[in-house]
Design an enzyme around this catalytic site. Sequence first.
Site, PDB file in Angstrom:
ATOM      1  N   TYR A 160      -6.220  -3.434 -12.826  1.00 31.45           N
ATOM      2  CA  TYR A 160      -4.860  -2.889 -12.697  1.00 31.45           C
ATOM      3  C   TYR A 160      -4.264  -2.629 -14.084  1.00 31.45           C
ATOM      4  O   TYR A 160      -3.788  -1.525 -14.383  1.00 31.45           O
ATOM      5  CB  TYR A 160      -3.988  -3.850 -11.886  1.00 31.45           C
ATOM      6  CG  TYR A 160      -2.519  -3.508 -11.948  1.00 31.45           C
ATOM      7  CD1 TYR A 160      -2.067  -2.277 -11.479  1.00 31.45           C
ATOM      8  CD2 TYR A 160      -1.592  -4.401 -12.489  1.00 31.45           C
ATOM      9  CE1 TYR A 160      -0.718  -1.949 -11.551  1.00 31.45           C
ATOM     10  CE2 TYR A 160      -0.252  -4.088 -12.558  1.00 31.45           C
ATOM     11  CZ  TYR A 160       0.183  -2.859 -12.095  1.00 31.45           C
ATOM     12  OH  TYR A 160       1.518  -2.526 -12.176  1.00 31.45           O
TER      13      TYR A 160
ATOM     14  N   TYR B 156       9.095   0.302  -3.478  1.00 38.37           N
ATOM     15  CA  TYR B 156      10.140  -0.667  -3.842  1.00 38.37           C
ATOM     16  C   TYR B 156      10.953  -0.215  -5.071  1.00 38.37           C
ATOM     17  O   TYR B 156      12.154   0.059  -4.970  1.00 38.37           O
ATOM     18  CB  TYR B 156       9.472  -2.026  -4.067  1.00 38.37           C
ATOM     19  CG  TYR B 156      10.360  -3.112  -4.624  1.00 38.37           C
ATOM     20  CD1 TYR B 156      11.655  -3.299  -4.158  1.00 38.37           C
ATOM     21  CD2 TYR B 156       9.882  -3.962  -5.624  1.00 38.37           C
ATOM     22  CE1 TYR B 156      12.458  -4.315  -4.668  1.00 38.37           C
ATOM     23  CE2 TYR B 156      10.664  -4.980  -6.130  1.00 38.37           C
ATOM     24  CZ  TYR B 156      11.955  -5.146  -5.663  1.00 38.37           C
ATOM     25  OH  TYR B 156      12.739  -6.142  -6.168  1.00 38.37           O
TER      26      TYR B 156
ATOM     27  N   ALA C  21       1.475   4.204  -7.475  1.00 40.60           N
ATOM     28  CA  ALA C  21       0.289   3.510  -7.998  1.00 40.60           C
ATOM     29  C   ALA C  21      -0.027   2.337  -7.090  1.00 40.60           C
ATOM     30  O   ALA C  21       0.836   1.876  -6.329  1.00 40.60           O
ATOM     31  CB  ALA C  21       0.549   2.992  -9.411  1.00 40.60           C
TER      32      ALA C  21
END
Length: 328
Positions: A140, A11, A74
Amino acid sequence: MRILVTGGAGYIGSHAARYLSRAGHDVWVYDNLVYGHRQAVPPGRLIVADLHDAAQIQDALTRHQIEAVMHFAAFAAVGESVEHPDRYYQNNVVNTLKLLDAMRSADVKKIVFSSTTATYGVPKRIPIDENELQLPINPYGFSKLVVERALHDYAKAYGFAFAALRYFNAAGASPDGDLGEDHTPETHLIPVVLQVALGQREKVWIYGNDYPTPDGTCIRDYVHVDDLADAHLKALQKLETGQGICLNLGTGRGCSVQAVIDACRKVTGHPIPTEIAVRRPGDPPELVADATRARDVLGWSPKYTDMESIVRTAWRWHQQHPQGYATS
Ligand code: UDP
């Protein structure tokens, strides 16, 4: 410059890759297409490969005489990182170290790294500036913080030049409707709301309306994906050997979940039914950027400053691509 964009089929990476090549750079995308989309990359510019393969990274760096890397690749789902931390440390940390070491071998020392507001955990002060303590509350956030730390150390020891850009909530799509947000499964607020407007979902579940905010729903700072791309271009021009900069990228304006839904109603003309659900674990009540440093250091300021203009670009993408990139 010749630039390798890891995750450039995803994205934010795809928007940045296009922005860089429109600015005259020679851009190569390195993506394993697990979450990325081939259609988001111009023909002939995609290297389908994985970051765990150090030899392939090095081959890409030398073959294309790369001068700088933009590292978007990632995993980025907070909930999944709590359930499967192994994947996050492996992909986001171990594979990034492989990238950095391949860069050292190929004598490429410039890197712009996608960091995140999740490195701050639950901030003590709003808006959040870069002096806020980085105390992540999920794997994360930790995985991204470890890389920030490594970049500082590689800058000092090996002369790397880096920028770590801490994104707030990336949103919107390219205004021509060519590139946009396409995740499977989709969990992000704006695309979920627009899928309701398209009739693909029945309603939006609002995760909690009992937060200590004016309307009880969570507040986030939504920043347009092309504004993020612009910050990457500007950061690239500021890289200095042996040094690093860490910058927040947000608009400085908070928008509640309720306000996002209202903006989507206005833009789409659809009533968008909602229902209140329990809070989503790990959601801080409010995350808004103080992006003064990015303005001062980069001369960056977001062009999209209101929710409706951001939603309009996302809506165009969703209307033209109701099934995402699979539409065509
Ligand atoms: N959210 C929601 N319903 C949804 C998706 C998200 O209420 O179907 C809320 C979520 O709890 C958060 C905000 O919208 O407060 C933004 O969530 P998103 O997943 O888009 O981004 P995040 O802030 O997690 O990076």
